[in-house]
Design an enzyme around this catalytic site. Structure first.
Site, PDB file in Angstrom:
ATOM      1  N   GLY B  53       0.815  -1.198   0.000  1.00 54.97           N
ATOM      2  CA  GLY B  53       0.000   0.000   0.000  1.00 54.97           C
ATOM      3  C   GLY B  53       0.852   1.252   0.000  1.00 54.97           C
ATOM      4  CB  SER B  54       0.580   4.498  -1.706  1.00 53.29           C
ATOM      5  OG  SER B  54       0.967   3.941  -2.945  1.00 53.29           O
ATOM      6  N   GLY B  55       1.461   5.409   1.007  1.00 55.28           N
ATOM      7  CA  GLY B  55       1.293   6.131   2.259  1.00 55.28           C
ATOM      8  C   GLY B  55       2.426   5.887   3.238  1.00 55.28           C
ATOM      9  CG  HIS B  56       3.483   2.505   4.277  1.00 57.55           C
ATOM     10  ND1 HIS B  56       2.848   2.791   5.462  1.00 57.55           N
ATOM     11  CD2 HIS B  56       2.758   1.527   3.679  1.00 57.55           C
ATOM     12  CE1 HIS B  56       1.782   1.997   5.575  1.00 57.55           C
ATOM     13  NE2 HIS B  56       1.700   1.225   4.508  1.00 57.55           N
ATOM     14  CG  ASP B 109       0.816  -6.158   1.009  1.00 58.83           C
ATOM     15  OD1 ASP B 109      -0.313  -5.702   0.779  1.00 58.83           O
ATOM     16  OD2 ASP B 109       1.785  -5.436   1.306  1.00 58.83           O
ATOM     17  CG  HIS B 218      -1.651  -0.079   7.398  1.00 60.24           C
ATOM     18  ND1 HIS B 218      -0.978  -1.204   7.796  1.00 60.24           N
ATOM     19  CD2 HIS B 218      -1.316   0.132   6.107  1.00 60.24           C
ATOM     20  CE1 HIS B 218      -0.270  -1.672   6.769  1.00 60.24           C
ATOM     21  NE2 HIS B 218      -0.459  -0.874   5.738  1.00 60.24           N
TER      22      HIS B 218
END
Lengths: 332, 332
Positions: B53-56, B109, B218
């Site tokens: 996921g993006s955002g990291h 994932d 998250h």
């Protein structure tokens, strides 16, 4: 106030202790007076010293090392360092070829660096100073006569640092530093305030749907408070005044920085960079080199700033010279 | 929601476009399906692919380049990428010596990387996978069977990437990756929540004087919500479980990371690093190498995590190999 700190009056010292422990091969901490200096012994080169209020990390302590600063003198958060720090740092890192002070244009900084310069000169150490005043947002400000010194400082420290590392004399390093300072312009914006530890409450208040355009790095008021706009619109509002003030023309090259204020995700900075690239490209201006990230911050403030430096071959060659500091690193 | 974005559904794509524009010599963007890959052509080496996921950010796209990843496959914010991304990235970067997938242990994932592995193997491309599950805070979590994969991922990508760059075969790169994964432990905490763009409101709420210990990247619940404590106390609460779970003994060496969650000033991370150094030193454990900064974030969350990797000469030598990516850079 929610911060990862122990005691308000030990924030700066403990942070510097941590930095020195994390990068022992690059920086050492002088405890009293407080400053960071290069871990390798002074060499016969012009010594570069900067400093200013803390809270803008990695500026300045993160830029101590090969190809950049020889010492960084931190004040308390958003407070100028005192002359004694620059004097002792100067004696510590002077390598026999003189010292260049890099000073952001804030009244306290200017006064205290001037005093330190006089004291060092009285001891026979040649000192020159370059003032950085690159913020196009306002002409005078809360702590400033004239424009504020912001992102251009990173460019001055890096490029003058490269010149010094290559063996340029004080006159030449000062010329380069002045050229970079004169060729840099910046503007920033905030989505949120920051909280100075000693105060414990936000420096200013912004509504849930508001932003401040032209903010200073201490949360000083900017040009305008307005409703939040899109990243592309905000990038336009920051980039245009910078480009116009710099008088950039088709065919020119720039070194560009999209800088986070401390609390902004990298993801958002890339969105700003994307638009900045489009704006410049449409005007026939090439980004020759760039930085995207947190380089001159305001504690945990959310927001971003754009800095452009008019670049020619001389500056680009110096930019590409090796740099090895906690916060900037490239080359052999 | 205050963010520097244009449209919620274009955040990931525009951010990647910005990164590719900022680092054209390092990364290129594949538009459909979406992934970042090394700008230099595939060489006959084992190809490393990660994603999630993006955002990291800078994970994973910031780690594409020499001595680290060959491709990074981003999902939407906090959402797994789909198999097609890994399959197409695999075909793009495969250099004839097989592919290693580096997968953080989240249900989506794991499933999607497994499917991609099967599809690539069906085309005759050998693929191995290493799972990272280093978060000691909780045994199962919101998106996880077993431990969550967090900071150890950075270490796996860097060290396995170095082995691949040096020419190790797939078997050997997978062995190294597994060794790093097994030798890494992490724990994190949050002072504030983050806001996923598509949701528009904070993932969770924390009181003005509260923090969450053992938080996931998250915003998944951790071990305990409690009153805010000092940085030194918080560092103890993160470091001890990590050290104990790793079974570190006097005389051992570690690679240590003090990681910011995205909204935490560097100044505060150094204060945490200072205490971590003191704790380890008192136990006779040496920090051989370290990272302090934003390496695996949760959007604008304020907080920090600690990751320790048991280090031996093999891992340290690989760590010191050159790396040249947008977010990590050293060596020639």
């Amino acid at each position: 106030m929610k911060k990862l700190i122990n005691q308000v009056d030990r924030v700066v010292r403990e942070s510097l202790e941590g930095e020195a422990l994390a990068f022992p091969h690059l920086v050492k901490l002088n405890e009293d007076p407080l400053f960071l200096y290069r871990a390798d012994a002074p060499r016969p080169k012009v010594a570069l010293i900067s400093g200013g209020g803390s809270g803008h990390e990695p500026l300045h302590g993160g830029y101590v090392g090969r190809g950049m600063l020889d010492a960084a003198c931190p004040g308390e958060v958003f407070t100028s360092p005192v002359p004694d720090q620059m004097v002792e740092a100067g004696k510590k890192v002077h390598g026999g070829k003189g010292i260049l002070f890099i000073v952001k244009n804030y009244t306290g900084d200017v006064m205290n660096f001037e005093m330190a310069q006089e004291l060092l000169e009285a001891e026979g150490i040649p000192v020159k100073s370059v003032l950085v005043a690159d913020d196009v947002a306002v002409e005078n400000s809360l702590y400033t006569a004239g424009r504020r010194g912001v992102g251009g400082t990173v460019f001055v420290e890096r490029i003058a640092g490269a010149a010094a590392e290559k063996g340029a004399d004080l006159e030449e390093v000062a010329r380069i530093a002045e050229k970079v300072s004169q060729g840099s312009r910046s503007m920033g914006m905030a989505l949120s305030s920051c909280t100075v530890p000693a105060k414990g409450s936000p420096t200013f208040e912004l509504g849930d749907d508001e932003m401040e355009i032209g903010i200073g790095i201490h949360g000083e008021p900017g040009r305008e408070r307005m409703k939040l706009k899109s990243a592309d619109e905000i990038t336009e509002m920051l980039a245009r005044p910078v480009m116009e003030d710099l008088g950039l023309r088709r065919g020119e090259k720039v070194i560009a920085m999209v800088n986070g204020m401390g609390g902004t995700p990298l993801m958002e900075l890339f969105i700003v960079y994307r638009k900045l690239h489009q704006i410049l490209e449409a005007e026939g201006i090439a980004i020759a080199r760039s930085l995207v990230g947190n380089y001159i911050t305001s504690l945990e403030m959310q927001g971003a700033s754009i800095t452009l430096l008019r670049a020619d071959e001389e500056l680009l060659q110096l930019w590409d010279e090796p740099v090895h500091t906690p916060a900037l690193r490239w080359g052999v």
